[in-house]
Design an enzyme around this catalytic site. Structure first.
Site, PDB file in Angstrom:
ATOM      1  N   PHE A 215      75.048 -42.902  21.683  1.00 51.60           N
ATOM      2  CA  PHE A 215      76.246 -43.727  21.951  1.00 51.60           C
ATOM      3  C   PHE A 215      76.984 -43.998  20.634  1.00 51.60           C
ATOM      4  CE2 PHE A 215      72.739 -44.924  24.771  1.00 51.60           C
ATOM      5  CZ  PHE A 215      73.273 -44.697  26.019  1.00 51.60           C
TER       6      PHE A 215
ATOM      7  N   ASP B 136      72.575 -47.752  21.145  1.00 54.38           N
ATOM      8  CA  ASP B 136      73.581 -48.831  21.178  1.00 54.38           C
ATOM      9  C   ASP B 136      74.570 -48.565  22.313  1.00 54.38           C
ATOM     10  OD1 ASP B 136      75.135 -51.019  20.512  1.00 54.38           O
ATOM     11  OD2 ASP B 136      76.289 -49.942  19.006  1.00 54.38           O
TER      12      ASP B 136
ATOM     13  N   ARG C 264      74.040 -51.990  10.759  1.00 52.66           N
ATOM     14  CA  ARG C 264      74.168 -50.646  10.177  1.00 52.66           C
ATOM     15  C   ARG C 264      73.583 -50.623   8.774  1.00 52.66           C
ATOM     16  NH1 ARG C 264      80.169 -50.984  11.894  1.00 52.66           N
ATOM     17  NH2 ARG C 264      80.062 -50.114  13.967  1.00 52.66           N
TER      18      ARG C 264
ATOM     19  N   CYS D 167      74.642 -55.255  24.305  1.00 51.98           N
ATOM     20  CA  CYS D 167      75.811 -56.101  24.041  1.00 51.98           C
ATOM     21  C   CYS D 167      76.291 -56.765  25.319  1.00 51.98           C
ATOM     22  CB  CYS D 167      76.932 -55.296  23.384  1.00 51.98           C
ATOM     23  SG  CYS D 167      77.522 -53.937  24.382  1.00 51.98           S
TER      24      CYS D 167
ATOM     25  N   ASP E 110      77.491 -38.735  22.056  1.00 53.18           N
ATOM     26  CA  ASP E 110      78.336 -39.607  22.875  1.00 53.18           C
ATOM     27  C   ASP E 110      78.884 -38.756  24.014  1.00 53.18           C
ATOM     28  OD1 ASP E 110      79.910 -42.546  22.129  1.00 53.18           O
ATOM     29  OD2 ASP E 110      80.760 -41.311  23.739  1.00 53.18           O
ATOM     30  N   SER E 111      79.015 -39.365  25.188  1.00 54.35           N
ATOM     31  CA  SER E 111      79.516 -38.588  26.324  1.00 54.35           C
ATOM     32  C   SER E 111      81.018 -38.320  26.198  1.00 54.35           C
ATOM     33  CB  SER E 111      79.223 -39.318  27.641  1.00 54.35           C
ATOM     34  OG  SER E 111      79.776 -40.607  27.600  1.00 54.35           O
TER      35      SER E 111
HETATM   36  N1  SAH Z   1      77.293 -47.580  18.416  1.00 50.98           N
HETATM   37  C1  SAH Z   1      78.733 -47.631  18.371  1.00 50.98           C
HETATM   38  C2  SAH Z   1      79.335 -48.355  19.548  1.00 50.98           C
HETATM   39  C3  SAH Z   1      78.924 -47.835  20.890  1.00 50.98           C
HETATM   40  S1  SAH Z   1      80.108 -48.134  22.140  1.00 50.98           S
HETATM   41  C4  SAH Z   1      79.188 -48.223  17.055  1.00 50.98           C
HETATM   42  O1  SAH Z   1      78.380 -48.610  16.219  1.00 50.98           O
HETATM   43  O2  SAH Z   1      80.396 -48.309  16.853  1.00 50.98           O
HETATM   44  C5  SAH Z   1      79.436 -47.247  23.471  1.00 50.98           C
HETATM   45  C6  SAH Z   1      79.694 -45.768  23.452  1.00 50.98           C
HETATM   46  O3  SAH Z   1      78.874 -45.210  24.472  1.00 50.98           O
HETATM   47  C7  SAH Z   1      81.108 -45.326  23.777  1.00 50.98           C
HETATM   48  O4  SAH Z   1      81.599 -44.538  22.726  1.00 50.98           O
HETATM   49  C8  SAH Z   1      80.986 -44.481  25.063  1.00 50.98           C
HETATM   50  O5  SAH Z   1      81.821 -43.324  25.062  1.00 50.98           O
HETATM   51  C9  SAH Z   1      79.541 -44.075  25.042  1.00 50.98           C
HETATM   52  N2  SAH Z   1      78.906 -43.811  26.337  1.00 50.98           N
HETATM   53  C10 SAH Z   1      79.041 -44.494  27.498  1.00 50.98           C
HETATM   54  N3  SAH Z   1      78.222 -43.995  28.442  1.00 50.98           N
HETATM   55  C11 SAH Z   1      77.535 -42.972  27.868  1.00 50.98           C
HETATM   56  C12 SAH Z   1      76.526 -42.062  28.331  1.00 50.98           C
HETATM   57  N4  SAH Z   1      76.050 -42.128  29.553  1.00 50.98           N
HETATM   58  N5  SAH Z   1      76.039 -41.172  27.453  1.00 50.98           N
HETATM   59  C13 SAH Z   1      76.507 -41.094  26.184  1.00 50.98           C
HETATM   60  N6  SAH Z   1      77.451 -41.918  25.709  1.00 50.98           N
HETATM   61  C14 SAH Z   1      77.971 -42.850  26.526  1.00 50.98           C
END
Ligand code: SAH
Length: 396
Positions: free
Chosen positions: A230, A300, A214, A340, A252-253
């Site tokens: 995400f 991510d 970050r 990840c 985010d979904s």
């Molecule tokens: N980048 C974040 C961590 C991501 S965790 C950080 O720095 O903290 C992954 C995230 O992806 C979760 O919040 C989950 O709700 C979201 N997610 C999962 N599938 C998804 C999709 N198809 N579209 C959008 N978001 C999604």
């Protein structure tokens, strides 16, 4: 089966990996084990010639023992305090414990010689996850050791293992405070504030593993239009705002994740009109958005391959996701892209992203190759501890 109490003997030649200090004993390596052994019991492991190899926690499954101490047949009462103290010293040496940074990972399982245990620190609260029955049974001893760390001043220990323990072990763990009771806090990461909700949030409430990435993103943000896919708690978005982005859109979904992001943006940048959130599917958002809108994109996603059996589909997922970003990102744009998934190696991920880049017909350069930070150490003997990989790419 034998009746030797607490003793597991290996088949000939199966001691090799333990002699190299890999801490797992696979069930196929075992010649004999006591008939009365229960999940979570402490066991001593011997080779076929009767030499002691180490002591650890037993569980039913393909990983049968996780060794906590090599070259001995018992675990002493002090082991958790010793291991936690040295984990704390490492984080201090890494410069992670500061007035402007009070959240970090204190225990990264095997990487901190405590296989089956994860502990994240948020100020004076420790959030603890057991991944093995042995650590579940040791939870109170571990919580007690955490509160005794002299410099740490930990006042609350929240145990959160309802979803991390093997389901078949039927341990019925409760998420609960083992020490104290405080249901949320503002953590400080590199001077930025984050609401951490370990009660309802994913994992321990925050993804501390992206801290350094970050910060790198912040240095790329000035004057750019940023898309954070995400976003979860909005970690990357908050750094992009501080870095001087012109605009930051977070997707985010999960509606809950979007609310967390909104709250964290308001906490750090109240009444700042540069930020917007979208509760939408990432693939749909990328497909629907016009090209050339963003010149800094973060991808991510959650682990697309949670097991080896899912590697093939996982790689297809990474390829498709990245292909969309290459198709849409503005010329001269920067892409931060991550995986990840522990099962997907650095090379596999790189190949998936390369394929996406090649198909897009755009010229792409690697600027940085990223990984998990130093508070998520990887024991050389246990390469499985490596999971986070990322690329910073410039797209012509
Ligand atoms: N980048 C974040 C961590 C991501 S965790 C950080 O720095 O903290 C992954 C995230 O992806 C979760 O919040 C989950 O709700 C979201 N997610 C999962 N599938 C998804 C999709 N198809 N579209 C959008 N978001 C999604």
């Amino acid at each position: 089966m034998t009746d030797e109490k607490g003793i597991i003997r290996l088949r000939p030649g199966k001691e090799e990996s333990l002699l190299r200090r890999h801490p797992w004993v696979f069930s196929g390596a075992i010649a004999s084990l006591p008939s009365d052994l229960e999940e979570g019991d402490t066991v001593a492991v011997y080779d076929s010639r009767g030499n002691v190899l180490g002591a650890g926690h037993f569980q039913i499954g393909s990983i049968a023992v996780r060794i906590l101490e090599f070259g001995t047949d018992t675990l002493d009462d002090d082991i958790y305090f010793r291991r936690l103290s040295s984990a704390w010293s490492l984080r201090e040496a890494l410069g992670l414990i500061r007035a402007d940074n009070n959240c970090f990972r204190l225990v990264h399982g095997e990487g901190d010689f405590l296989p089956g245990l994860v502990v994240d620190i948020y100020g004076d609260t420790a959030v603890m996850q057991a991944h093995s029955p042995g650590m579940h049974f040791a939870r109170r001893a571990i919580a007690d050791a955490l509160t005794r760390l002299p410099d740490a001043r930990i006042r609350n220990v929240y145990y959160k293992s309802e979803t991390t323990l093997p389901f078949k072990a039927r341990l019925d763990p409760q998420n609960e405070y083992l020490v104290g009771s405080f249901d949320g806090a503002v953590a400080i990461e590199n001077g930025l504030q984050f609401n951490i909700d370990w009660l309802k949030g994913q994992k321990t409430g925050f993804f501390v593993d992206q801290r350094e990435n970050r910060r790198l993103l912040e240095s790329f943000s000035a004057g750019r239009r940023v898309l954070n896919m995400f976003c979860y708690t909005g970690g990357f978005s908050v750094y992009a705002m501080r870095g001087g982005a012109l605009q930051v859109d977070s997707v985010d979904s999960s509606a809950k994740a979007v609310a967390l992001t909104d709250a964290n943006i308001s906490l750090n940048f109240p009444d700042d009109g540069r930020h917007r959130t979208f509760a939408e599917d990432a693939f749909k958002f990328l497909a629907d958005m016009p090209a050339d809108l963003y010149d800094l994109i973060i991808l991510d996603p959650p682990a697309f391959a949670k097991h080896r059996s899912a590697i093939k589909n996982g790689l297809i997922g990474y390829r498709k996701l990245n292909a969309k970003a290459f198709e849409k990102i503005k010329s001269g744009g920067i892409l931060f892209t991550f995986s990840c998934s522990q099962a997907i190696t650095r090379d596999m991920f790189r190949m998936a992203v390369f394929t996406a880049a090649a198909r897009s017909g755009r010229r792409v350069r690697i600027l940085h190759q990223l990984s998990q930070p130093a508070d998520h150490p990887v024991d050389f003997s246990h390469p499985e501890g490596e999971y986070l990989k990322g690329l910073v790419l410039e797209v012509e």
